[in-house]
Design a protein around this motif. Sequence first.
Motif, PDB file in Angstrom:
ATOM      1  N   CYS A  35       0.826  -1.204   0.000  1.00  0.00           N
ATOM      2  CA  CYS A  35       0.000   0.000   0.000  1.00  0.00           C
ATOM      3  C   CYS A  35       0.864   1.260   0.000  1.00  0.00           C
ATOM      4  CB  CYS A  35      -0.895  -0.008   1.237  1.00  0.00           C
ATOM      5  SG  CYS A  35      -1.942   1.435   1.401  1.00  0.00           S
ATOM      6  N   VAL A  36       0.495   2.222  -0.840  1.00  0.00           N
ATOM      7  CA  VAL A  36       1.088   3.545  -0.839  1.00  0.00           C
ATOM      8  C   VAL A  36      -0.053   4.527  -0.615  1.00  0.00           C
ATOM      9  CG1 VAL A  36       2.327   5.289  -2.166  1.00  0.00           C
ATOM     10  CG2 VAL A  36       2.921   2.876  -2.440  1.00  0.00           C
ATOM     11  N   SER A  42      -4.991  19.159   0.024  1.00  0.00           N
ATOM     12  CA  SER A  42      -5.694  19.318  -1.249  1.00  0.00           C
ATOM     13  C   SER A  42      -5.705  18.063  -2.117  1.00  0.00           C
ATOM     14  CB  SER A  42      -5.072  20.463  -2.051  1.00  0.00           C
ATOM     15  OG  SER A  42      -3.718  20.173  -2.347  1.00  0.00           O
ATOM     16  N   SER A  43      -5.063  16.982  -1.666  1.00  0.00           N
ATOM     17  CA  SER A  43      -5.069  15.764  -2.481  1.00  0.00           C
ATOM     18  C   SER A  43      -4.931  14.517  -1.610  1.00  0.00           C
ATOM     19  CB  SER A  43      -3.947  15.799  -3.521  1.00  0.00           C
ATOM     20  OG  SER A  43      -2.692  15.727  -2.887  1.00  0.00           O
ATOM     21  N   ASN A  44      -5.359  13.409  -2.188  1.00  0.00           N
ATOM     22  CA  ASN A  44      -5.306  12.120  -1.512  1.00  0.00           C
ATOM     23  C   ASN A  44      -5.022  11.063  -2.571  1.00  0.00           C
ATOM     24  OD1 ASN A  44      -5.634   9.871   0.075  1.00  0.00           O
ATOM     25  ND2 ASN A  44      -7.826  10.119   0.334  1.00  0.00           N
ATOM     26  N   TYR A  45      -4.083  10.164  -2.274  1.00  0.00           N
ATOM     27  CA  TYR A  45      -3.699   9.104  -3.197  1.00  0.00           C
ATOM     28  C   TYR A  45      -3.598   7.801  -2.422  1.00  0.00           C
ATOM     29  CZ  TYR A  45      -0.763   6.365  -6.357  1.00  0.00           C
ATOM     30  OH  TYR A  45      -0.272   5.378  -7.166  1.00  0.00           O
ATOM     31  N   LEU A  46      -4.183   6.738  -2.966  1.00  0.00           N
ATOM     32  CA  LEU A  46      -4.113   5.416  -2.351  1.00  0.00           C
ATOM     33  C   LEU A  46      -3.947   4.384  -3.460  1.00  0.00           C
ATOM     34  CD1 LEU A  46      -4.429   3.605   0.219  1.00  0.00           C
ATOM     35  CD2 LEU A  46      -6.869   3.529  -0.306  1.00  0.00           C
ATOM     36  N   SER A  47      -2.865   3.617  -3.376  1.00  0.00           N
ATOM     37  CA  SER A  47      -2.600   2.542  -4.321  1.00  0.00           C
ATOM     38  C   SER A  47      -2.291   1.292  -3.506  1.00  0.00           C
ATOM     39  CB  SER A  47      -1.408   2.917  -5.205  1.00  0.00           C
ATOM     40  OG  SER A  47      -1.069   1.847  -6.058  1.00  0.00           O
ATOM     41  N   GLU A 121     -15.817  -5.866   0.598  1.00  0.00           N
ATOM     42  CA  GLU A 121     -15.048  -7.093   0.455  1.00  0.00           C
ATOM     43  C   GLU A 121     -13.608  -6.697   0.145  1.00  0.00           C
ATOM     44  OE1 GLU A 121     -15.962  -9.119  -3.380  1.00  0.00           O
ATOM     45  OE2 GLU A 121     -17.342  -7.448  -3.647  1.00  0.00           O
ATOM     46  N   LYS A 122     -12.709  -7.666   0.158  1.00  0.00           N
ATOM     47  CA  LYS A 122     -11.320  -7.363  -0.143  1.00  0.00           C
ATOM     48  C   LYS A 122     -11.188  -6.947  -1.605  1.00  0.00           C
ATOM     49  CE  LYS A 122      -8.102 -10.516   0.702  1.00  0.00           C
ATOM     50  NZ  LYS A 122      -6.909 -11.365   0.741  1.00  0.00           N
ATOM     51  N   CYS A 123     -10.514  -5.823  -1.828  1.00  0.00           N
ATOM     52  CA  CYS A 123     -10.256  -5.331  -3.178  1.00  0.00           C
ATOM     53  C   CYS A 123      -8.798  -5.615  -3.531  1.00  0.00           C
ATOM     54  CB  CYS A 123     -10.512  -3.827  -3.252  1.00  0.00           C
ATOM     55  SG  CYS A 123     -12.225  -3.377  -2.986  1.00  0.00           S
ATOM     56  N   GLU A 124      -8.565  -5.856  -4.826  1.00  0.00           N
ATOM     57  CA  GLU A 124      -7.214  -6.159  -5.282  1.00  0.00           C
ATOM     58  C   GLU A 124      -6.797  -5.223  -6.407  1.00  0.00           C
ATOM     59  OE1 GLU A 124      -6.759 -10.297  -6.252  1.00  0.00           O
ATOM     60  OE2 GLU A 124      -7.747 -10.949  -4.404  1.00  0.00           O
TER      61      GLU A 124
END
Length: 133
Positions: A35-36, A42-47, A121-124
């Motif tokens: 996870c990153v 002003s911003s949000n990022y999730l990978s 549910e779990k996301c991939e």
Amino acid sequence: MKKTRTITLFLILVISVLAFTGCGKYPSSWSATMCVHSSTSSSNYLSFSTFSGTEADKLKVKEEPGTLCYSAKIEKGSATVYVDYDGTKKELFSIKGGEEVNSKLENLKEGEIYVILETSEKCEEGKFEFEIK
């Protein structure tokens, strides 16, 4: 003397617990691998490789009219993203495995906006991006 020291240590402990406890309107609780996550005013990022749970972030609209630009994609699973910019939690979009979303929410007033990502549910293999312009 010993009683005063005990009371002082207790008060320091209580204040420390309160200081390090999240004070956000919407709590985050999630589990992820690879996870990153990056969040500014002003911003949000999730990978992520896998993600399940709830992630909530507060963004700020500094000028009217503000625009929330967002994009998302996941390979497996499903998620719903909500926003709260007027005291009410509203669905912004839902996404399922194999889908992509790219859109914007316009005419936001100056102030705070909460972006809440919830999975059922779990996301991939996903990526979510939000930016105030």
